[in-house]
Design a protein around this motif. Structure first.
Motif, PDB file in Angstrom:
ATOM      1  N   ALA A  60       0.831  -1.202   0.000  1.00  0.00           N
ATOM      2  CA  ALA A  60       0.000   0.000   0.000  1.00  0.00           C
ATOM      3  C   ALA A  60       0.864   1.250   0.000  1.00  0.00           C
ATOM      4  N   SER A 105      -4.559  -2.529  -2.904  1.00  0.00           N
ATOM      5  CA  SER A 105      -5.440  -1.885  -1.935  1.00  0.00           C
ATOM      6  C   SER A 105      -4.666  -0.916  -1.052  1.00  0.00           C
ATOM      7  N   ARG A 106      -5.289   0.249  -0.810  1.00  0.00           N
ATOM      8  CA  ARG A 106      -4.705   1.205   0.133  1.00  0.00           C
ATOM      9  C   ARG A 106      -5.390   1.129   1.498  1.00  0.00           C
TER      10      ARG A 106
END
Length: 407
Positions: A60, A105-106
Motif C-alpha cells: 500500500a 489496496s490502500r
C-alpha cells in the motif's frame, strides 16, 4: 504529470487522459514488481476484519508513493504543502478512473490518510505540519489512532493515560491504549491523554507521538478469524515535545471530536459504492454467475442494496463538499457510519439469500463459503468508529436538537 508541473488551468479531459496513461503503465509495473500479486477482488475470501500483514502494508505504501509522485496523491491539497491545488472534481475523476484498474489496496493506510492526516492538517503546529504532512500523504510515514483504552472505549472522555508536563515545557506520557488498528506498521500515533484534574471534557490534550520512541511497545491482538489488525499499545514515560501538541492544553476533546468525525466519514466512505464490496457491477455479474438473478427474493434483496448505496452516495457527496469548503466535519458525519452498517447488513442479507446453505458449507464452488467470514463480521462493524447507538444519540441531540432522555 508531476506535482510541480500541475497547472490549475488543466482541463478535466486532459487530466483523465493523464490518469489513464499513468494507471495503464503502473498496473503492469506493479505486477512486475510483485510477481503474481493477488489483488483483493480475486482473492477467495471476503472479510471485514482481516488485518494487514507487513507485506500488504508495504504494498500500500509503495502504491501511494507511486500515485503521489505522479501528481495524483493529494489532488485537492494546497500547493505550498505538497498538494496539486486542483478542484475536487479532479480528485473525483481520478478515483473513478482508478476503480477501473486492479491496483493494490490502500486499506492499510485508511486510518493514516482518513483520520490522522486531516487532524494534523487542521490542528497541528507549523512544526508538525512541516514534519509530518507530506510524509503521511506520500506514505513515507503511516499514522495510527491512540484513543481507546481498556477502561475507556465508548466513553472516550474517561481515558486514564496521563500526560505530565515537565519543567522544560515538554511532556511525559504513561498509559495503555487498545484496539489500535495498524499500530504494528505505523510510525506516528494520534494520542489523546489526560493532562489535568479539570472537569470532564476539559482535562484532555491531544498529541502526535513517535511510535518508534523509547517507551512505546506494540503488542498484536490475535482475532478468532486469524487476523491481527488490532493492537495494544503501552506507553511508559514516553517523551513528547510540546511542539507535537495538537490544539491548546486541556482542549483535546475538541481535537478528538474532529478526529472521530473524520473516522466516521472514512469508515462510511465505502458505503457510497464504486469500489470493493460495494461495486454494483461486480455484484450483478456474480448473481448472474450463480444463475439466481431472476429469483424474486434475490431481486428484492439487491434492490435494498442498490437503494441504500444510491442514498449514501448523495449524502456522502454533500458531506465531502462541506469538508472541502473548509468546514470541520460535524455530527452529521455519523450518518455516513450508520449508512455503512445498514448497507453492509443489506449486502449480508443479499449474500445469504443468493447462496442459501452454501454460505455455511465449503462445497468447493467459487465465491460460496468464502462469504461466510464477511457475514459473521458484519455485526462487528456496528461497534467500529463508535457504536450505532452512539451515532443515533449524536444525530438526535446534535443534529435534530432532540432532548436527552431521563436519567
Amino acid at each position: 504529470m508531476s506535482v510541480d508541473s500541475v497547472q490549475r488551468t488543466l482541463s478535466l479531459e486532459d487530466f483523465r487522459a493523464e490518469a489513464e496513461a499513468f494507471l495503464e503503465a503502473s498496473v503492469s509495473a506493479v505486477r512486475t514488481d510483485h510477481g503474481q500479486f493477488e489483488f483483493d477482488d480475486t482473492e477467495d475470501r471476503v472479510t471485514l476484519f482481516r488485518g494487514a500483514t507487513a507485506e500488504e502494508a508495504q504494498r500500500a505504501r509503495d502504491w501511494q508513493r507511486r500515485v503521489y509522485d505522479a501528481g495524483f496523491g493529494w489532488i485537492t491539497g494546497p500547493v505550498d504543502l505538497g498538494g496539486a491545488g486542483l478542484p475536487a472534481r479532479f480528485e473525483q475523476a481520478y478515483l473513478e478512473t482508478e476503480r477501473r484498474y486492479p491496483v493494490p489496496s490502500r486499506s492499510p493506510l485508511g486510518v493514516s490518510l482518513g483520520m490522522v492526516f486531516p487532524t494534523l492538517l487542521n490542528f497541528g503546529t507549523e512544526q508538525v505540519k512541516q514534519r509530518w504532512l507530506l510524509p503521511l500523504r506520500r506514505a513515507d510515514v503511516v499514522g495510527c489512532q491512540l484513543f481507546s483504552e481498556p477502561g475507556a472505549g465508548s466513553d472516550l472522555a474517561s481515558v486514564s493515560t496521563r500526560a505530565k508536563r515537565t519543567e522544560s515545557g515538554d511532556w511525559l506520557v504513561t498509559g495503555e491504549k487498545v484496539w489500535t488498528s495498524g499500530a504494528h506498521y505505523s510510525d506516528v500515533g494520534l494520542l489523546l491523554a489526560r493532562s489535568s484534574e479539570g472537569s470532564r471534557h476539559r482535562n484532555l490534550t491531544a498529541f502526535v507521538v513517535d511510535m518508534h520512541a523509547a517507551g512505546v511497545e506494540v503488542r498484536s491482538l490475535r482475532q478468532m478469524t486469524g487476523g491481527a489488525d488490532f493492537n495494544e499499545v503501552f506507553l511508559d514515560g514516553v517523551a513528547i515535545p510540546d511542539e507535537n501538541r495538537l490544539g491548546d492544553i486541556d482542549d483535546g476533546w475538541r481535537v478528538a471530536l474532529a478526529t472521530l468525525m473524520y473516522e466516521r466519514g472514512a469508515i462510511g466512505g465505502a458505503t457510497a459504492g464504486g469500489s470493493g464490496l460495494f461495486r454494483l457491477d461486480r455484484i450483478i455479474a456474480w448473481l448472474h454467475e450463480l444463475g439466481c438473478e431472476r429469483d424474486p427474493a434475490v431481486r428484492q434483496a439487491f434492490a435494498r442494496v442498490h437503494a441504500g448505496l444510491t442514498a449514501a452516495k448523495a449524502m456522502r457527496a454533500r458531506a465531502e463538499a462541506a469538508v472541502k469548503a473548509g468546514t470541520t466535519p460535524g455530527p452529521e458525519m455519523s450518518l455516513s457510519k450508520l449508512a455503512l452498517t445498514s448497507n453492509l447488513a443489506s449486502l449480508s442479507d443479499l449474500v445469504g439469500v443468493a447462496l442459501g446453505p452454501r454460505l455455511l458449507a465449503d462445497t468447493g464452488e467459487r465465491d460460496a463459503y468464502s462469504w461466510s467470514e464477511f457475514v459473521l463480521g458484519v455485526p462487528g462493524m456496528r461497534l467500529g468508529g463508535g457504536s450505532d447507538e452512539i451515532q443515533r444519540d449524536i444525530i438526535a441531540h446534535r443534529v435534530l436538537g432532540l432532548p436527552k432522555g431521563p436519567g
